[in-house]
Structures are given as C-alpha cells and as structure tokens.
Design an enzyme around this catalytic site. Sequence first.
Site, PDB file in Angstrom:
ATOM      1  N   SER A  86       0.814  -1.217   0.000  1.00 23.95           N
ATOM      2  CA  SER A  86       0.000   0.000   0.000  1.00 23.95           C
ATOM      3  C   SER A  86       0.847   1.265   0.000  1.00 23.95           C
ATOM      4  O   SER A  86       0.381   2.326  -0.444  1.00 23.95           O
ATOM      5  CB  SER A  86      -0.946   0.004   1.203  1.00 23.95           C
ATOM      6  OG  SER A  86      -0.214  -0.090   2.414  1.00 23.95           O
ATOM      7  N   HIS A  95       0.214   6.790   5.500  1.00 22.59           N
ATOM      8  CA  HIS A  95       0.825   6.587   4.185  1.00 22.59           C
ATOM      9  C   HIS A  95       1.234   7.930   3.584  1.00 22.59           C
ATOM     10  O   HIS A  95       0.701   8.973   3.966  1.00 22.59           O
ATOM     11  CB  HIS A  95      -0.132   5.841   3.252  1.00 22.59           C
ATOM     12  CG  HIS A  95      -0.299   4.398   3.607  1.00 22.59           C
ATOM     13  ND1 HIS A  95      -0.850   3.985   4.794  1.00 22.59           N
ATOM     14  CD2 HIS A  95       0.034   3.259   2.931  1.00 22.59           C
ATOM     15  CE1 HIS A  95      -0.861   2.652   4.845  1.00 22.59           C
ATOM     16  NE2 HIS A  95      -0.324   2.195   3.730  1.00 22.59           N
TER      17      HIS A  95
END
Length: 331
Positions: free
Chosen positions: A50, A313
């Site tokens: 991811s 992220h």
Amino acid sequence: MTSSWTTGRAVRLWRLAAVVGVFAAAVTEGSAWAEPAPAPGRALVVLGDSYTANPPCDAVLVKCSDEHATGLRSCLHGPTSWPVQLSALMGLTAEDVENNSCSSATIDTGPVTSTGEQVAGRNGYTLSQEALAAAQDGAFGPRTRVVAIQLGFNDAWPRDAAITADAARVFTCVVDLVHGCDEDAVAQGRWPDLDSITGAAYAERIRKVVDYVRYYAPNARIELVGYPEVAPADAADWCFDLFGLVRWVQPRARAMVEFWNRLQLAEREAAGRLGIDFVDTQQATAGHGLCSAEPWFNGFLDPGINLAGLPFHPSPHGDVVVAATVYSHVA
C-alpha cells in the site's frame, strides 16, 4: 571435467527451477503454471504494497479495492502514487508500465502458518504472485529497464510467526495509552520480533524472485525501494492527525519506531547481499515524519493534506519526493 560455463549454467537453471516452483505454488489451486514465452518486456515493473499503490481510500469509509475487477486488477492505485509519478519522470506511456502493487501485499506472509494457525486479516498478494502476474503479462524481457520492489511492512517477523504490524495492531498500539507500544510489546506478543528483522532474512525471502527477474529481464536495474521516514530513529512518539484539527500522540511507541529502523537496515543489507540497488527514501524524507511540523503523510480524513488517503501513508507531496528519489537512481 565440467567447464565453468556448464557449471554456471547449471546453477542458473537450478535457481530458475526453484523460482518456478515458488511461482507455481503461488498460483491459485486448479490453475496450471506455464513458463512464459519470450517477451520484449515493459520498461517499468513495480511490485509493492500500500505504500507503493497508495490508493485513494481510507480503508474505513472507502474500500481500497475495485469490486468490479478481479485479481490484481482490483487493486487501486492513487493518481499521485510514486510509481505513477516515476513513470511520468521516465517519459513512459501506460502500455510500458506494469504496476502490480497492492494494499496488504507481503513478501511471502500468507494467512496460514506452518503449524496450521489461521491468521485473520492476512489475505494480501505476495511478491511471487505479483511477479507471476507480471510474467504472464509479458512484462519481463530485454526492454525492461527498471524493476522496483517495496515490501516488508506487512510481513510476519520471524517469517512464520502469527504476529504482523498490520493496520489493526498499529491502530491498537496508537490508541492504547495504558500499555502503549514500547519494546515490551514484543515479549508480550503484541508486536513482531524486532531481532528477526535482518538483512540475511530479508535477502533470503526475496532472493528467488530477484533471480527470476535477472534471468528474464537481464538489462533491468532492480531497485529495492525503502520506506519513508515515519519518525526519527531515536523517537519514542507516534502521532495520528484527525480531520486536520487534532493530533493524537502516543508517547510510548518505541517498538513501532524501531520496527521501521530495523526494516530500513534489513533492506539496505539485503540489497548489498543480492547485488541490487537500494533506494533510501528515509533520508530523502527526513524531518517530515508523522510528528513533525510538516508531515509528508496522510492523516485520517484530513482535507488539508489528502482527504481520501490511507492514514500513515505518504501524502501526495511525500510521493513526489519518493518518486524523484527513485528516479535519481534510474535516470
């Protein structure tokens, strides 16, 4: 007497046979493995998780997969993710890029341990499966210029353990102000074994795929891409921004920080052991971790950074820096 050429060829064929065996095991039951026919290859092949795909989702309100697609095609990729930006920097068209990165992907950690223990939430693709799909698409060949790999965060350490730094475990450690996520979390079975994250272990886990890529894409640079800095190496805090208004601070997160430190060192050493290139994105993003004044990471539903982005992220700007860093190695 066996010639050096014959011996070298035998070793390469033995390694290739081992890799094919691994790929065959990665294919879903009932399908058959067929060695891919020679192909010209695609210029850029990306295999990752991811942090690589960086899909436009928050994993709570918005799913990170396309319900109308199957296999790796269902894995969403953010429009500003570093592979997308890298392909632009390389001047490539979409037809010359194979991006098989996917949320929850691992090097080789599956949902069942060798003792038969079923571990919930571990259903991501593995490095072998991502590489197999690329091979079946004809992505590996003499025209392949770059093969970039970014994996390891979602894996079990040691290899066959039931404990991973999965999203649920990270979130639990972040919000638990009673127990926190200090290094005693390892002994308590709440966090992966930090001492098992070594360069030797990492290298062995990716070696067969690296050998496969070398064989079928002999002109490609293999780039092992590290993760950006989430916190300074000596930090104890872990931060989580909510809605761009509130910052939650976990002051006892030493195990989480050290996990990233060990992973960085393991990747660097593994690249050296395998004779491939290591891209240090941690150095390029230093000073912009989760607790910094200017984080290059998504918060949760933060309209000021990236409303539809996975927490922890890279933000769009973080991915700009990562893409530029990778490009500096392959330009």
